[in-house]
Scaffold this motif. Structure first.
Motif, PDB file in Angstrom:
ATOM      1  N   GLU A  14       0.822  -1.213   0.000  1.00 40.90           N
ATOM      2  CA  GLU A  14       0.000   0.000   0.000  1.00 40.90           C
ATOM      3  C   GLU A  14       0.857   1.265   0.000  1.00 40.90           C
ATOM      4  O   GLU A  14       0.557   2.226  -0.701  1.00 40.90           O
ATOM      5  CB  GLU A  14      -0.981  -0.019   1.178  1.00 40.90           C
ATOM      6  CG  GLU A  14      -2.082  -1.046   0.922  1.00 40.90           C
ATOM      7  CD  GLU A  14      -3.202  -1.016   1.935  1.00 40.90           C
ATOM      8  OE1 GLU A  14      -4.105  -0.187   1.810  1.00 40.90           O
ATOM      9  OE2 GLU A  14      -3.177  -1.851   2.860  1.00 40.90           O
ATOM     10  N   GLN A  46      -3.316  -3.674  -7.457  1.00 39.56           N
ATOM     11  CA  GLN A  46      -3.596  -2.684  -6.405  1.00 39.56           C
ATOM     12  C   GLN A  46      -3.497  -1.257  -6.962  1.00 39.56           C
ATOM     13  O   GLN A  46      -4.303  -0.394  -6.622  1.00 39.56           O
ATOM     14  CB  GLN A  46      -2.623  -2.883  -5.231  1.00 39.56           C
ATOM     15  CG  GLN A  46      -2.977  -2.099  -3.972  1.00 39.56           C
ATOM     16  CD  GLN A  46      -4.135  -2.703  -3.180  1.00 39.56           C
ATOM     17  OE1 GLN A  46      -4.501  -3.857  -3.374  1.00 39.56           O
ATOM     18  NE2 GLN A  46      -4.722  -1.910  -2.296  1.00 39.56           N
ATOM     19  N   LYS A  50      -6.574   1.498  -7.156  1.00 36.05           N
ATOM     20  CA  LYS A  50      -6.476   2.896  -6.690  1.00 36.05           C
ATOM     21  C   LYS A  50      -6.879   3.858  -7.815  1.00 36.05           C
ATOM     22  O   LYS A  50      -7.611   4.817  -7.610  1.00 36.05           O
ATOM     23  CB  LYS A  50      -5.055   3.184  -6.214  1.00 36.05           C
ATOM     24  CG  LYS A  50      -4.873   4.591  -5.634  1.00 36.05           C
ATOM     25  CD  LYS A  50      -3.467   4.798  -5.123  1.00 36.05           C
ATOM     26  CE  LYS A  50      -3.163   6.264  -4.855  1.00 36.05           C
ATOM     27  NZ  LYS A  50      -3.308   6.646  -3.461  1.00 36.05           N
TER      28      LYS A  50
ATOM     29  N   VAL B 133     -10.237   7.910   2.130  1.00 31.14           N
ATOM     30  CA  VAL B 133     -10.192   7.477   0.726  1.00 31.14           C
ATOM     31  C   VAL B 133     -10.261   8.692  -0.201  1.00 31.14           C
ATOM     32  O   VAL B 133      -9.521   8.784  -1.185  1.00 31.14           O
ATOM     33  CB  VAL B 133     -11.349   6.492   0.419  1.00 31.14           C
ATOM     34  CG1 VAL B 133     -11.488   6.239  -1.072  1.00 31.14           C
ATOM     35  CG2 VAL B 133     -11.126   5.175   1.155  1.00 31.14           C
ATOM     36  N   ASP B 137      -6.813   8.563  -1.997  1.00 34.30           N
ATOM     37  CA  ASP B 137      -7.000   7.899  -3.296  1.00 34.30           C
ATOM     38  C   ASP B 137      -7.523   8.845  -4.378  1.00 34.30           C
ATOM     39  O   ASP B 137      -7.054   8.816  -5.506  1.00 34.30           O
ATOM     40  CB  ASP B 137      -7.953   6.705  -3.162  1.00 34.30           C
ATOM     41  CG  ASP B 137      -7.243   5.499  -2.570  1.00 34.30           C
ATOM     42  OD1 ASP B 137      -5.994   5.505  -2.550  1.00 34.30           O
ATOM     43  OD2 ASP B 137      -7.915   4.559  -2.126  1.00 34.30           O
ATOM     44  N   HIS B 162      -6.444   1.228   4.951  1.00 34.46           N
ATOM     45  CA  HIS B 162      -6.388  -0.207   4.698  1.00 34.46           C
ATOM     46  C   HIS B 162      -7.776  -0.846   4.854  1.00 34.46           C
ATOM     47  O   HIS B 162      -8.244  -1.577   3.984  1.00 34.46           O
ATOM     48  CB  HIS B 162      -5.383  -0.870   5.639  1.00 34.46           C
ATOM     49  CG  HIS B 162      -5.342  -2.363   5.487  1.00 34.46           C
ATOM     50  ND1 HIS B 162      -4.782  -2.974   4.399  1.00 34.46           N
ATOM     51  CD2 HIS B 162      -5.856  -3.356   6.261  1.00 34.46           C
ATOM     52  CE1 HIS B 162      -4.929  -4.290   4.513  1.00 34.46           C
ATOM     53  NE2 HIS B 162      -5.573  -4.546   5.629  1.00 34.46           N
ATOM     54  N   ARG B 165     -10.190   0.333   2.067  1.00 34.95           N
ATOM     55  CA  ARG B 165      -9.961  -0.292   0.763  1.00 34.95           C
ATOM     56  C   ARG B 165     -10.461  -1.727   0.754  1.00 34.95           C
ATOM     57  O   ARG B 165     -11.002  -2.210  -0.233  1.00 34.95           O
ATOM     58  CB  ARG B 165      -8.465  -0.264   0.442  1.00 34.95           C
ATOM     59  CG  ARG B 165      -8.007   1.104   0.001  1.00 34.95           C
ATOM     60  CD  ARG B 165      -6.506   1.142  -0.086  1.00 34.95           C
ATOM     61  NE  ARG B 165      -6.043   2.373  -0.698  1.00 34.95           N
ATOM     62  CZ  ARG B 165      -4.797   2.802  -0.620  1.00 34.95           C
ATOM     63  NH1 ARG B 165      -3.896   2.104   0.050  1.00 34.95           N
ATOM     64  NH2 ARG B 165      -4.444   3.914  -1.217  1.00 34.95           N
ATOM     65  N   GLN B 169     -13.262  -3.140  -1.704  1.00 36.00           N
ATOM     66  CA  GLN B 169     -13.009  -4.308  -2.558  1.00 36.00           C
ATOM     67  C   GLN B 169     -14.053  -5.386  -2.326  1.00 36.00           C
ATOM     68  O   GLN B 169     -14.501  -6.041  -3.257  1.00 36.00           O
ATOM     69  CB  GLN B 169     -11.597  -4.849  -2.300  1.00 36.00           C
ATOM     70  CG  GLN B 169     -10.525  -3.863  -2.749  1.00 36.00           C
ATOM     71  CD  GLN B 169      -9.135  -4.481  -2.844  1.00 36.00           C
ATOM     72  OE1 GLN B 169      -8.899  -5.604  -2.410  1.00 36.00           O
ATOM     73  NE2 GLN B 169      -8.204  -3.733  -3.411  1.00 36.00           N
TER      74      GLN B 169
END
Lengths: 75, 188
Positions: A14, A46, A50, B133, B137, B162, B165, B169
């Motif tokens: 990450e 990954q 993103k 996020v 992101d 973490h 995400r 997902q």
């Protein structure tokens, strides 16, 4: 230099994707990825994930009426 | 006086370059276009009032976001930043799940997910996770800048990110199953 293990590499996943590693750490990760297709695939997945979140959440623009209203307030 | 006016004009000019970004952030936070517009407008009004506390040359986008998220929490959550706990997903990772259950290449699955579903998944996150996020992101903030905007330690940024995400997902995996992107009969 002893190259890192897959576990060590995954621990940096990450932070790598978020560009939070130091240049030296990035070099170490890249060295591992170059010779480890399974890790490389995970990393690119990954990164792709993103990118997906970013692209999908960046599609709207502020309404013109809001922009005009703010211009009156600010200037 | 003239100098102060031109300072304000320069400040306003720069602040307006972040309008689309702030509006999108406000949309994700409030999940409502009218509320988002109100939140953005109030953010600019407050920014103008406190412009003396902005140091030119520093990260204006981060400064504006900090104002906006504080207003959001004050207005919609009564100032309480309650931490809604996320489902414990163990070590769920979309990549591994797809690898185990689907013959479609993992990155191809990402290509088939509709943009609207991703937005929906982001908006389903509890606000404290959603905002991390958004910053890291979507807006590309560093952990350090995100930590400053949110007033939390960098380690908390990382752990929330973490979990968020993982949650995203999982939600998108469920959607991929329901919509047939990933064949259900092969799923675990």
């Amino acid at each position: 230099m002893k190259s890192m293990t897959c576990d060590e590499c995954m621990q940096r996943l990450e932070q790598y994707v978020d560009r939070e590693l130091t240049d030296a750490e990035v070099r170490e990760v890249r060295l591992h990825l170059e010779f480890c297709p399974p890790c490389e695939e995970r990393f690119s997945f990954q990164s792709g994930f993103k990118r997906l979140v970013k692209v999908c959440c960046e599609q709207e623009k502020a309404p013109a009426a809001l922009r005009e209203k703010l211009q009156k307030i600010l200037f | 006086m003239a100098e102060r006016e031109s300072d304000t004009a320069a400040f306003s000019q720069e602040a307006l370059t972040h309008l689309d970004t702030l509006y999108r952030g406000a949309l994700r936070l409030t999940r409502d276009p009218d509320r988002a517009q109100d939140l953005v407008q109030d953010t600019y009004v407050r920014a103008l009032r406190y412009q003396h506390s902005y140091q030119p040359g520093t990260n204006m986008k981060a400064w504006l976001f900090a104002i906006m998220r504080n207003l959001f929490w004050d207005r919609f959550k009564g100032g309480r930043q309650e931490d809604v706990s996320l489902d414990d997903l163990g070590d769920f990772a979309l990549y591994d799940t797809l690898k185990d259950t689907s013959e479609i290449p993992e990155t191809e699955v990402l290509n088939r997910i509709a943009a609207g579903e991703v937005v929906k998944a982001v908006e389903k996150l509890p606000p404290l996770h959603r905002e991390v996020v958004l910053l890291v992101d979507v807006e590309g903030f560093s952990y350090k800048d995100a930590a400053q905007v949110l007033g939390i330690p960098i380690g908390t940024v990382m752990s929330r990110l973490h979990r968020a995400r993982q949650q995203l997902q999982k939600q998108l995996y469920d959607y991929a199953l329901e919509s047939g992107i990933v064949p259900a009969e092969r799923s675990a």
